[in-house]
Design an enzyme around this catalytic site. Structure first.
Site, PDB file in Angstrom:
ATOM      1  N   CYS A   1     -59.816   5.333  26.722  1.00  8.63           N
ATOM      2  CA  CYS A   1     -60.952   5.613  26.489  1.00  8.63           C
ATOM      3  C   CYS A   1     -61.845   6.354  28.006  1.00  8.63           C
ATOM      4  O   CYS A   1     -60.863   6.225  28.847  1.00  8.63           O
ATOM      5  CB  CYS A   1     -61.900   3.555  26.889  1.00  8.63           C
ATOM      6  SG  CYS A   1     -61.250   2.780  25.793  1.00  8.63           S
TER       7      CYS A   1
ATOM      8  N   HIS B   1     -55.607   2.639  29.276  1.00  7.12           N
ATOM      9  CA  HIS B   1     -56.633   2.174  29.239  1.00  7.12           C
ATOM     10  C   HIS B   1     -57.098   3.350  30.502  1.00  7.12           C
ATOM     11  O   HIS B   1     -57.051   3.397  31.350  1.00  7.12           O
ATOM     12  CB  HIS B   1     -57.002   0.854  29.868  1.00  7.12           C
ATOM     13  CG  HIS B   1     -56.511  -0.343  28.887  1.00  7.12           C
ATOM     14  ND1 HIS B   1     -57.204  -0.189  27.527  1.00  7.12           N
ATOM     15  CD2 HIS B   1     -55.096  -1.416  29.153  1.00  7.12           C
ATOM     16  CE1 HIS B   1     -56.606  -1.426  27.203  1.00  7.12           C
ATOM     17  NE2 HIS B   1     -55.013  -1.768  28.153  1.00  7.12           N
TER      18      HIS B   1
END
Ligand SMILES: *[C@@H]1O[C@H](CO)[C@@H](O)[C@H](O)[C@H]1NC(C)=O
Ligand SMILES: *[C@@H]1O[C@H](CO)[C@@H](O)[C@H](O)[C@H]1NC(C)=O
Ligand SMILES: *[C@@H]1O[C@H](CO)[C@@H](O)[C@H](O)[C@H]1NC(C)=O
Length: 385
Positions: A187, A146
Site C-alpha cells: 500500500c 504491507h
C-alpha cells in the site's frame, strides 16, 4: 542468520569473460533480492508472491547463490495449511514453495533486509577486490509487503523510505551495481520510490501511487486466505508467459499497469532503463528458454480483488458466513473486533504520517505516533498468532 553461503560463490569471472568477444558486452552477474515482509496465515499472499518470484528467476537461469530470499517461512508447515509443504500463488496453481532457498527465514526485520541489500553489494565488492569482476552486475529487487506512506512493514519493525534511499545511495556511490531494478508491492508503495533520482541507474515500478492501497487477489475457499497480490501476480504471470528476451521492462510495466485496474501502477527513477529487456534482470539470458505458448494458463474469472488493509476482515467475514458452529462464530467475532481496533489504529497512523509529510511540526505528534506504532505492532503480533 546471515549465511556465509552468500559469500561463497564468486562463480563466473567477468574479468575473464571480458577478455573475449562476447554477445553480452555488459557482462556481469545477475543478483536477485526477494523480500516478503509479513508473516501469518492472513498474509499468506506475500510469501506466496515471494516464492513465485523465486521460481521465475530460478527457472530463468539465475543460480541460487545469486538469489537472496527473505521470508518468515511460516506457511508450508502452518497448521492452517490443508496441503502441508505446498504453497500456491494462484487458484489451482502449482506449488511455488519447493526449492526456495532458506538463507533468511524467521523474523525478517528491516535492518536485516537492508543488510541484504548491502550484503549483496559486499559480494560485488569482493569480486572487485579479488580482481575477478567489476561493478557490472545487474540487480533485481522485489518487495511484497504491507506499507504506509514512507514505510514498508516487517513483523517486528518497519523499513523507512530514508533508510532504503540511503542503502541505494550507498550502493551507487560504492559502485555496487551497473543497473538496478525494483518492483514494489505494498500500500502507498509509490511513496517508497517517488524521490528516486534519475541519474543513478535505478528503475522502479510500484503497485500503487503514494496515496492508495494495493490489492490482494485470488481468495481460496479451501485455505481461507488470499493467494496473491494483484500487481504482483500480474507481473509474474506475464513473466511466466512471455519471451523475456523480447519484452522490455517498459512493455511489462504497461501490461501490468493495464491489468492492475484497482490501483495506479507507477514507474520511477531512470525511465530510459525501461527499454532494456526483462531478461536482463529476471534471468540469465544465456541460460534462458522462453516458455512455450501452450503453458498459458486459463484466465481466472473472478480475481476477488480486495484492498490490502481490508483483507483480515474480509477473510474473517467469509469464515463467519461459512461457519455453522456457534462457538467458532463467537471466536471469529472476537477476532473481527480485534482487527477493527487494529484498523482503527492504523488509520490514525496514516493520518499522522500524512501530517508530518505535509510539513506540520512532527514533535507534537511524536509521542502519540510512537504509541500507535507500538500498539499496531502489538496487535499485529496478536493477530499473527
Ligand atoms: C479448481 O479445480 C477444481 C477441481 O478441478 C474446479 O472445480 C474449480 O473450478 C477450479 N477453480 C478454478 C478457479 O479454476
Ligand atoms: C539513464 O539510463 C540510460 C541507459 O542506461 C543512460 O544512457 C542515461 O545516461 C541515464 N540517464 C541519467 C540521467 O543518468
Ligand atoms: C479489474 O479486472 C478484473 C479482472 O479483469 C475484473 O474482474 C474486475 O471487475 C476489474 N475491477 C475494476 C474495479 O475495474
Amino acid at each position: 542468520m546471515h549465511q556465509p553461503v552468500l559469500f561463497a560463490l564468486l562463480g563466473l569471472s567477468i574479468g575473464l569473460v571480458a577478455g573475449f568477444p562476447t554477445q553480452e558486452p555488459e557482462g556481469g552477474k545477475h543478483w536477485v533480492l526477494i523480500v516478503a515482509g509479513s508473516n501469518g496465515w492472513y498474509n499468506y499472499r506475500h510469501q506466496a508472491d515471494a516464492c513465485h518470484a523465486y521460481q521465475i528467476v530460478h527457472k530463468n537461469g539465475i543460480p541460487d547463490e545469486q538469489i537472496v530470499v527473505m521470508m518468515y517461512d511460516d506457511l508450508a508447515q502452518n497448521e492452517a495449511n490443508p496441503t502441508p509443504g505446498v504453497v500456491i500463488n494462484r487458484p489451482n496453481g502449482s506449488d511455488v514453495y519447493a526449492g526456495v532457498p532458506k538463507d533468511y527465514t524467521g523474523d525478517v526485520s528491516a535492518p536485516t533486509q537492508l543488510f541484504a541489500l548491502k550484503c549483496t553489494s559486499e559480494l560485488l565488492n569482493q569480486c572487485l577486490s579479488s580482481r575477478l569482476c567489476g561493478p557490472n552486475d545487474f540487480v533485481f529487487v522485489y518487495f511484497t509487503d504491507h506499507g504506509a506512506p514512507g514505510i514498508l512493514a516487517f513483523p517486528n519493525d518497519d523499513l523507512q523510505v530514508k533508510d532504503l534511499q540511503d542503502a541505494i545511495t550507498y550502493m551507487h556511490e560504492n559502485r555496487k551495481y551497473k543497473k538496478m531494478v525494483f518492483y514494489v508491492e505494498a500500500c502507498e508503495s509509490g511513496s517508497m520510490m517517488n524521490h528516486l533520482p534519475a541519474d543513478i541507474d535505478v528503475y522502479a515500478t510500484t503497485a500503487a501511487n503514494p496515496h492508495e492501497s494495493s490489492y490482494a487477489c485470488y481468495y481460496d475457499e479451501k485455505r481461507d486466505t488470499y493467494l496473491g497480490d494483484w500487481y504482483s501476480v500480474n507481473w509474474m504471470e506475464d513473466s511466466d508467459a512471455e519471451d523475456l528476451t523480447k519484452e522490455t521492462l517498459l512493455k511489462q510495466f504497461k501490461i501490468v499497469r493495464s491489468l492492475t485496474n484497482t490501483s495506479h501502477v507507477q514507474q520511477y527513477g531512470n525511465k530510459t532503463l525501461a527499454h532494456m529487456k526483462v531478461i536482463a534482470f529476471q534471468g540469465n539470458p544465456s541460460k534462458y528458454t522462453p516458455p512455450s505458448p501452450s503453458t498459458n494458463r486459463p484466465p481466472i474469472t473472478n480475481p476477488d480483488l480486495t484492498p490490502s488493509p481490508d483483507v483480515p476482515l474480509a477473510i474473517l467475514k467469509r469464515k463467519l458466513m461459512m461457519s455453522n458452529d456457534i462457538r467458532v462464530a463467537r471466536g471469529l467475532l472476537m477476532e473481527i473486533n480485534v482487527h477493527l481496533k487494529y484498523e482503527y489504529a492504523l488509520r490514525h497512523l496514516y493520518a499522522l504520517v500524512n501530517l508530518c509529510e505535509r510539513g506540520y511540526p512532527a514533535d507534537s505528534h511524536k509521542t502519540s505516533m510512537q504509541y500507535i506504532f507500538k500498539k499496531c505492532s502489538q496487535l499485529s503480533r496478536i493477530n499473527a498468532q
